[in-house]
Design an enzyme around this catalytic site. Structure first.
Site, short mmCIF file in Angstrom:
data_model
loop_
_atom_site.label_atom_id
_atom_site.label_comp_id
_atom_site.label_asym_id
_atom_site.label_seq_id
_atom_site.Cartn_x
_atom_site.Cartn_y
_atom_site.Cartn_z
N GLY A 235 32.71 -8.30 56.31
CA GLY A 235 32.98 -7.51 57.51
C GLY A 235 32.05 -6.31 57.57
CB ILE A 236 31.75 -3.88 60.18
CG1 ILE A 236 30.83 -2.78 60.61
CG2 ILE A 236 33.17 -3.56 60.56
CD1 ILE A 236 30.83 -2.63 62.14
N GLY A 237 31.23 -2.16 57.39
CA GLY A 237 31.69 -0.92 56.76
C GLY A 237 31.29 -0.73 55.32
CB ALA A 238 32.01 2.15 53.13
CB ILE A 239 34.90 -2.04 51.46
CG1 ILE A 239 35.71 -0.76 51.21
CG2 ILE A 239 35.30 -3.14 50.48
CD1 ILE A 239 37.20 -0.90 51.39
CD GLU B 109 33.46 -11.03 62.86
OE1 GLU B 109 34.33 -11.92 62.80
OE2 GLU B 109 33.69 -9.92 63.32
N GLY C 121 37.14 -10.85 63.70
CA GLY C 121 37.13 -12.18 63.10
C GLY C 121 37.92 -12.27 61.81
N1 COA Z 1 47.48 6.02 57.50
C1 COA Z 1 46.87 7.00 58.16
N2 COA Z 1 45.55 7.02 58.42
C2 COA Z 1 44.82 6.01 57.95
C3 COA Z 1 45.41 4.95 57.24
C4 COA Z 1 46.79 4.99 57.00
N3 COA Z 1 47.40 4.01 56.33
N4 COA Z 1 44.44 4.09 56.92
C5 COA Z 1 43.29 4.58 57.40
N5 COA Z 1 43.53 5.74 58.00
C6 COA Z 1 42.52 6.59 58.63
C7 COA Z 1 41.53 7.07 57.60
O1 COA Z 1 41.95 8.26 56.99
C8 COA Z 1 40.28 7.26 58.45
O2 COA Z 1 40.38 8.48 59.14
P1 COA Z 1 39.08 9.41 59.33
O3 COA Z 1 38.17 8.58 60.18
O4 COA Z 1 39.65 10.60 60.01
O5 COA Z 1 38.57 9.63 57.95
C9 COA Z 1 40.40 6.16 59.50
O6 COA Z 1 41.77 5.80 59.54
C10 COA Z 1 39.55 4.94 59.19
O7 COA Z 1 39.88 4.44 57.92
P2 COA Z 1 38.77 3.70 57.04
O8 COA Z 1 39.42 3.07 55.90
O9 COA Z 1 37.63 4.64 56.76
O10 COA Z 1 38.26 2.64 58.09
P3 COA Z 1 36.99 1.72 58.08
O11 COA Z 1 35.96 2.31 58.92
O12 COA Z 1 36.62 1.31 56.69
O13 COA Z 1 37.58 0.46 58.85
C11 COA Z 1 39.26 -1.12 59.45
C12 COA Z 1 38.67 -0.24 58.35
C13 COA Z 1 40.42 -1.88 58.86
C14 COA Z 1 39.74 -0.27 60.60
C15 COA Z 1 38.17 -2.08 59.95
O14 COA Z 1 37.66 -2.82 58.88
C16 COA Z 1 38.70 -3.04 60.99
O15 COA Z 1 38.75 -2.70 62.15
N6 COA Z 1 39.09 -4.27 60.58
C17 COA Z 1 39.67 -5.26 61.48
C18 COA Z 1 38.64 -6.17 62.06
C19 COA Z 1 37.96 -7.05 61.03
O16 COA Z 1 38.36 -7.14 59.90
N7 COA Z 1 36.90 -7.70 61.47
C20 COA Z 1 36.20 -8.66 60.67
C21 COA Z 1 34.86 -8.32 60.25
S1 COA Z 1 33.78 -7.39 61.31
#
Ligand code: COA
Length: 441
Positions: free
Chosen positions: A224-228, A247, A345
């Site tokens: 997926g997208i992002g740091a992890i 995707e 996805g």
């Molecule tokens: N309670 C409160 N706040 C929360 C939280 C929780 N349980 N979990 C996350 N947050 C907040 C974080 O503190 C962060 O806030 P900030 O931006 O103010 O620092 C924000 O939400 C984003 O969290 P983070 O873990 O940094 O998000 P990310 O950018 O790594 O994205 C998803 C994680 C889950 C949102 C993202 O992967 C996603 O949209 N996934 C669904 C779609 C998908 O999986 N697509 C497939 C591949 S592209």
């Protein structure tokens, strides 16, 4: 398409040249009450969208549909509420405020299903606005970095407006559209939207290290997208013969391919190729994919179809989440009741990986949020929070404290495994709450 007769009579060059118009002319095609679909992610057109917004005074109730938005989404501004209403198939930074305030909407849907929503008229498309490469000698343009739902939006639309941009790469797979399938061309040299590199810290590195331990030589990956996901890639340098059926890709995949770690040699479907539906990263990545014989971009109803995904053995999907409850229910697109992103996805690949021989799906998330004050492993999801990946679908969950393997495990064993990977300071409280709610542990 509203130009069938002219399209038949003219050769493609004359047709193309006769249909190049200034942006203000092209957007006149949009009428009040229309549904306008924008190209996805970095395939979002810049010039014509701005031009459309400048017509706010003349238009009423124009619905703007898209998934990931990379632009400013000016049509979401409060002052344009009567003219435009955004319907998000994914929510992002530029649209979440409007959705939270009820001035824009979110429509839940799997990424793989979006083309059929357009094709079957569930979401009929009046106007599609896309970016394409300049035409080749046969009059075909490429949708390059955004084939996903964008190709089907163009095929289903009554009117197609395309920005022709020489920076849009040409990709293999099924990314082509003929100029005669497009009504208006607007020439643009604006840079394509780029995704800034993610910030990988200690937590992401620890998660990446754990996940790398689950990945074997020859596995076929979706990231997926992002740091992890980016951190995971940095731990795969010693692997061999990795494949990609995903995707999206970003810059991390480019490095591992150049180092020969990703070569797709053990894939059953599209061996030797990187199969994807969209690309989002730096301009260097966009130049790398241009006419690159390794890259095959297909519509998302193909790449993300779980039965297509499962044609490769040893598929490993890696996606992120907001929170996971002790049953293994994964919330990835809402924070409490607030829509934060979308399903994308995630479920498509979790299910595809489950059907793949030797397949595994991994949900990876930091154990805490808000500077460590909130556990993301929770006894129950919040009121109004929606489940993205169900407890029946979930397989592995990873945090910086380790990996929980949930598939095939009883509810109480799942709870125990998940508490083991929660942040240590929350484990006691989770155990107590679990006993109170379920009577386990
Ligand atoms: N309670 C409160 N706040 C929360 C939280 C929780 N349980 N979990 C996350 N947050 C907040 C974080 O503190 C962060 O806030 P900030 O931006 O103010 O620092 C924000 O939400 C984003 O969290 P983070 O873990 O940094 O998000 P990310 O950018 O790594 O994205 C998803 C994680 C889950 C949102 C993202 O992967 C996603 O949209 N996934 C669904 C779609 C998908 O999986 N697509 C497939 C591949 S592209």
């Amino acid at each position: 398409m509203n130009n069938k007769k002219e399209a038949i009579e003219l050769n493609w060059r004359d047709y193309y040249n006769s249909r190049i118009v200034p942006p203000e002319e092209a957007v006149k095609a949009v009428q009040s009450g229309d549904r306008v679909v924008l190209g996805h992610a970095s395939g979002e057109p810049r010039v014509v969208v701005e031009e459309l917004v400048s017509r706010a005074g003349e238009l009423r109730d124009v619905e703007i549909v898209h998934m990931v938005a990379m632009g400013k989404s000016l049509y979401c501004r409060r002052e344009y509420s009567d003219s435009f209403r955004h319907n998000g198939l994914f929510i992002g930074a530029s649209t979440k405020e409007a959705v939270a305030e009820g001035r824009a909407d979110y429509t839940p849907c799997f990424f793989s299903e979006i083309p059929s929503l357009f094709r079957e008229g569930v979401l009929g498309v009046d106007v599609a606005m896309i970016i394409v490469s300049p035409p080749d000698k046969d009059g075909y343009v490429s949708l390059g970095i955004s084939v996903d739902y964008t190709l089907q939006a163009a095929l289903s639309a009554s009117t197609v407006i395309a920005e022709v941009n020489p920076q849009m790469p040409r990709t293999g797979g099924k990314s082509l559209l003929h100029v005669k399938d497009i009504d208006y061309f607007v020439l643009s040299v604006m840079p394509l939207y780029e995704l800034s590199p993610s910030k990988i810290g200690e937590v992401e590195n620890a998660i990446g290290d754990h996940i790398a331990g689950l990945i074997k030589d020859g596995d076929c990956l979706q990231l997926g997208i992002g740091a992890i996901p980016d951190a995971v890639l940095s731990f795969l340098k010693d692997k061999k013969d990795l494949g990609i059926h995903t995707e999206m890709i970003s810059d991390g995949v480019m490095g591992l391919t150049e180092e020969g770690v990703i070569n797709g040699m053990r894939k059953q479907l599209h061996p030797g190729k990187i199969s994807l539906t969209f690309i989002m990263g730096s301009s260097k990545l966009y130049r790398w994919v241009d006419n690159n014989p390794l890259i095959e971009a297909y519509p998302v109803d193909y790449t993300n179809d779980p039965f297509v995904i499962a044609q490769n053995d040893n598929v490993v999907s890696i996606n992120s989440a907001i929170a996971v409850d002790l049953l293994g229910q994964v919330a990835s697109d809402t924070i409490g009741p607030r829509q934060f992103s979308g399903v994308g996805g995630q479920v498509d690949f979790v299910r595809g990986a489950a059907r793949s021989r030797g397949g595994r799906s991994i949900i990876a998330l930091p154990a805490t949020a808000k500077k460590g004050s909130v556990s993301r492993i929770v006894v129950a999801l919040e009121r109004g929070q929606s489940v993205t990946t169900s407890r029946n679908d979930v397989d592995y969950v990873a945090t910086e404290y380790g990996i929980a393997h949930l598939k095939g495990k009883t509810c109480s064993k799942r709870a125990q495994e998940l508490i083991n990977i929660a942040a240590p300071e929350f484990r006691g409280q989770l155990r107590r709450e679990c006993r109170e709610l379920y009577g386990w542990l």
